[in-house]
Write a protein that holds these residues in place. Structure first.
Motif, mmCIF file in Angstrom:
data_model
loop_
_atom_site.group_PDB
_atom_site.id
_atom_site.type_symbol
_atom_site.label_atom_id
_atom_site.label_comp_id
_atom_site.label_asym_id
_atom_site.label_seq_id
_atom_site.Cartn_x
_atom_site.Cartn_y
_atom_site.Cartn_z
ATOM 1 N N LYS A 222 -49.040 15.055 -41.736
ATOM 2 C CA LYS A 222 -48.575 15.648 -40.478
ATOM 3 C C LYS A 222 -47.136 15.221 -40.180
ATOM 4 O O LYS A 222 -46.273 16.061 -39.910
ATOM 5 N N GLU A 223 -46.877 13.930 -40.253
ATOM 6 C CA GLU A 223 -45.555 13.444 -39.854
ATOM 7 C C GLU A 223 -44.455 13.914 -40.809
ATOM 8 O O GLU A 223 -43.393 14.359 -40.376
ATOM 9 N N ASN A 224 -44.714 13.814 -42.105
ATOM 10 C CA ASN A 224 -43.662 14.157 -43.064
ATOM 11 C C ASN A 224 -43.407 15.659 -43.114
ATOM 12 O O ASN A 224 -42.253 16.098 -43.146
ATOM 13 N N TYR A 225 -44.472 16.443 -43.090
ATOM 14 C CA TYR A 225 -44.272 17.891 -43.078
ATOM 15 C C TYR A 225 -43.613 18.320 -41.758
ATOM 16 O O TYR A 225 -42.677 19.120 -41.753
ATOM 17 N N GLY A 226 -44.130 17.774 -40.645
ATOM 18 C CA GLY A 226 -43.591 18.157 -39.328
ATOM 19 C C GLY A 226 -42.115 17.830 -39.214
ATOM 20 O O GLY A 226 -41.325 18.617 -38.694
ATOM 21 N N PHE A 227 -41.710 16.677 -39.731
ATOM 22 C CA PHE A 227 -40.298 16.278 -39.698
ATOM 23 C C PHE A 227 -39.466 17.250 -40.536
ATOM 24 O O PHE A 227 -38.420 17.741 -40.090
ATOM 25 N N ALA A 228 -39.939 17.548 -41.741
ATOM 26 C CA ALA A 228 -39.179 18.468 -42.615
ATOM 27 C C ALA A 228 -39.048 19.841 -41.963
ATOM 28 O O ALA A 228 -37.963 20.443 -41.952
ATOM 29 N N ALA A 229 -40.139 20.351 -41.394
ATOM 30 C CA ALA A 229 -40.103 21.687 -40.779
ATOM 31 C C ALA A 229 -39.147 21.691 -39.600
ATOM 32 O O ALA A 229 -38.390 22.658 -39.394
ATOM 33 N N ASN A 230 -39.122 20.611 -38.833
ATOM 34 C CA ASN A 230 -38.220 20.529 -37.684
ATOM 35 C C ASN A 230 -36.761 20.497 -38.133
ATOM 36 O O ASN A 230 -35.890 21.155 -37.552
ATOM 37 N N VAL A 231 -36.495 19.760 -39.192
ATOM 38 C CA VAL A 231 -35.141 19.677 -39.738
ATOM 39 C C VAL A 231 -34.668 21.059 -40.216
ATOM 40 O O VAL A 231 -33.528 21.462 -39.995
ATOM 41 N N LEU A 232 -35.574 21.788 -40.862
ATOM 42 C CA LEU A 232 -35.220 23.114 -41.371
ATOM 43 C C LEU A 232 -34.920 24.074 -40.217
ATOM 44 O O LEU A 232 -34.077 24.965 -40.334
ATOM 45 N N LYS A 233 -35.599 23.872 -39.111
ATOM 46 C CA LYS A 233 -35.361 24.737 -37.951
ATOM 47 C C LYS A 233 -34.065 24.351 -37.241
ATOM 48 O O LYS A 233 -33.235 25.197 -36.939
ATOM 49 N N LYS A 235 -31.569 22.573 -38.389
ATOM 50 C CA LYS A 235 -30.436 22.488 -39.335
ATOM 51 C C LYS A 235 -29.447 21.392 -38.919
ATOM 52 O O LYS A 235 -28.238 21.589 -38.924
ATOM 53 N N ASN A 236 -29.986 20.243 -38.518
ATOM 54 C CA ASN A 236 -29.122 19.136 -38.093
ATOM 55 C C ASN A 236 -28.742 18.216 -39.253
ATOM 56 O O ASN A 236 -28.066 17.223 -39.061
ATOM 57 N N VAL A 237 -29.212 18.522 -40.450
ATOM 58 C CA VAL A 237 -28.787 17.800 -41.655
ATOM 59 C C VAL A 237 -28.491 18.845 -42.740
ATOM 60 O O VAL A 237 -28.849 20.019 -42.592
ATOM 61 N N GLU A 238 -27.848 18.371 -43.805
ATOM 62 C CA GLU A 238 -27.453 19.318 -44.863
ATOM 63 C C GLU A 238 -28.467 19.394 -45.998
ATOM 64 O O GLU A 238 -28.392 20.282 -46.850
ATOM 65 N N GLY A 239 -29.388 18.457 -46.048
ATOM 66 C CA GLY A 239 -30.370 18.471 -47.139
ATOM 67 C C GLY A 239 -31.558 17.582 -46.824
ATOM 68 O O GLY A 239 -31.557 16.840 -45.831
ATOM 69 N N ILE A 240 -32.575 17.691 -47.674
ATOM 70 C CA ILE A 240 -33.776 16.853 -47.516
ATOM 71 C C ILE A 240 -34.021 16.107 -48.830
ATOM 72 O O ILE A 240 -33.955 16.720 -49.910
ATOM 73 N N GLU A 299 -18.636 26.977 -47.157
ATOM 74 C CA GLU A 299 -19.792 27.404 -46.370
ATOM 75 C C GLU A 299 -20.160 28.870 -46.553
ATOM 76 O O GLU A 299 -21.299 29.267 -46.355
ATOM 77 N N SER A 300 -19.190 29.691 -46.922
ATOM 78 C CA SER A 300 -19.501 31.122 -47.036
ATOM 79 C C SER A 300 -20.518 31.367 -48.139
ATOM 80 O O SER A 300 -21.162 32.414 -48.205
ATOM 81 N N ASN A 301 -20.699 30.385 -49.057
ATOM 82 C CA ASN A 301 -21.649 30.574 -50.148
ATOM 83 C C ASN A 301 -23.067 30.142 -49.794
ATOM 84 O O ASN A 301 -23.970 30.219 -50.597
ATOM 85 N N ILE A 302 -23.248 29.598 -48.579
ATOM 86 C CA ILE A 302 -24.561 29.065 -48.247
ATOM 87 C C ILE A 302 -25.499 30.188 -47.814
ATOM 88 O O ILE A 302 -25.265 30.837 -46.801
ATOM 89 N N PRO A 303 -26.509 30.470 -48.612
ATOM 90 C CA PRO A 303 -27.452 31.490 -48.187
ATOM 91 C C PRO A 303 -28.297 30.978 -47.014
ATOM 92 O O PRO A 303 -28.473 29.773 -46.883
ATOM 93 N N THR A 304 -28.793 31.873 -46.187
ATOM 94 C CA THR A 304 -29.643 31.430 -45.080
ATOM 95 C C THR A 304 -30.978 31.000 -45.637
ATOM 96 O O THR A 304 -31.564 31.693 -46.456
ATOM 97 N N HIS A 305 -31.458 29.820 -45.215
ATOM 98 C CA HIS A 305 -32.739 29.376 -45.753
ATOM 99 C C HIS A 305 -33.881 30.033 -44.992
ATOM 100 O O HIS A 305 -33.723 30.564 -43.924
ATOM 101 N N GLY A 306 -35.080 29.911 -45.564
ATOM 102 C CA GLY A 306 -36.292 30.362 -44.881
ATOM 103 C C GLY A 306 -36.693 31.753 -45.297
ATOM 104 O O GLY A 306 -36.125 32.387 -46.162
#
Ligand code: SF4
Length: 306
Positions: A222-233, A235-240, A299-306
């Motif tokens: 729960k904690e690790n998935y929830g943290f990753a999903a929140n980060v992806l939403k 976008k406060n970091v550049e990678g995981i 940055e122009s090369n960054i595709p939108t994630h998700g």
């Protein structure tokens, strides 16, 4: 009386609580050293081959500590939150250790249900009895230890870096710098800041979990998935970066769940066991850091994630 506390598994989360509790009971607390090569080798020698690296390392800590104490704490952690469970290896940890290592001192193996003050007090009463028959002293020790536990903080949130990553994994992989080969320092030296899940509100994690088809009953899933999903939403970091133990059942599920939602967002999995070589780990981190830097500066090369 000397009470031994092995510095393995969730020691990084409960050390303040245990130290205050047993000290207030009048015992002397002794711990093993920080994880090192000797402890790893002892763990590999005594533990069953099929176990994950953190459990092997716990065996190593016990083996190095057992001669230095009169009684040893082998935490049988059952639940940290209500209606959730922790990996079965924690529930059977005392049996694994006691059947693998000879000449063990007496041990404290009472089950730990830590989802409320009352449930944790049940553990304290059972454990405290082995040190003193005075229930008043046990109660006072528990109150002081619990207060200390509430004040304890952990987590990493680096400031001042242009590039940041979410560092995800079980606490004993994230906070044991021998196990992860000084990963946080390595990332910082490459100009990358680190953030861990302790700085994400539990409400945000719960909201992400509600999106899943089925609520996971493993706390760290729960904690690790929830943290990753929140980060992806957010976008406060550049990678995981996910630090995973080879042979860990829950990690293999969490990683697949994160992959399902991460799309083209940079996501690096580092699987570690006793054979992991530092040179290979360095190469993977450096390649990931290069890729993050290229994305940030173009940055122009960054595709939108998700
Ligand atoms: S959750 Fe995974 S890494 Fe942790 S003890 Fe269980 S199998 Fe090992």
């Amino acid at each position: 009386m000397k009470v031994g506390i092995p510095k393995g598994l969730l020691y990084c989360k409960y050390n303040d609580f245990l130290t205050v509790f047993f000290s207030e009971l009048g015992a002397e607390v002794v711990t093993s050293e920080e994880t090192n090569k000797e402890i790893l080798d002892e763990g590999v020698k005594y533990c069953v081959d099929e176990a994950c690296l953190p459990v092997k390392i716990f065996h190593g800590h016990v083996s190095k500590l057992k001669e230095k104490c009169d009684i040893i704490v082998l935490p049988r952690i059952m639940q940290l939150y209500k209606n959730e469970y922790i990996c079965p290896k924690f529930c059977g940890l005392p049996e694994m250790v006691l059947n693998s290592i000879d000449n063990m001192p007496p041990s404290i193996t009472d089950p730990i249900y830590a989802f409320s003050k009352k449930s944790l007090y049940n553990w304290a009463k059972a454990a405290g009895k082995k040190i003193t028959p005075n229930s008043f002293i046990v109660k006072n020790a528990f109150i002081k230890a619990y207060d200390k536990h509430l004040q304890s903080t952990s987590g990493i949130k680096d400031e001042g870096y242009d590039i940041n990553v979410a560092l995800i994994g079980h606490p004993y992989n994230i906070y044991d710098s021998y196990v992860n080969m000084n990963l946080v320092n390595k990332l910082n030296n490459l100009g990358i800041g680190v953030e861990t899940m302790e700085f994400t509100q539990s409400l945000s994690i719960d909201l992400e979990i509600e999106q899943l088809f089925k609520k996971p009953f493993w706390t760290y899933l729960k904690e690790n998935y929830g943290f990753a999903a929140n980060v992806l939403k957010e976008k406060n970091v550049e990678g995981i970066i996910y630090v995973s133990s080879f042979n860990c059942g829950t990690d293999s599920v969490i990683i697949e769940l994160i992959k399902n939602i991460s799309g083209s967002f940079p996501f690096l999995t580092l699987k570690i066991d006793e054979h992991t070589g530092e040179a290979g780990l360095n190469t993977r981190i450096e390649a990931f850091a290069d890729m993050l830097e290229r994305r940030v500066h173009n940055e122009s090369n960054i595709p939108t994630h998700g």
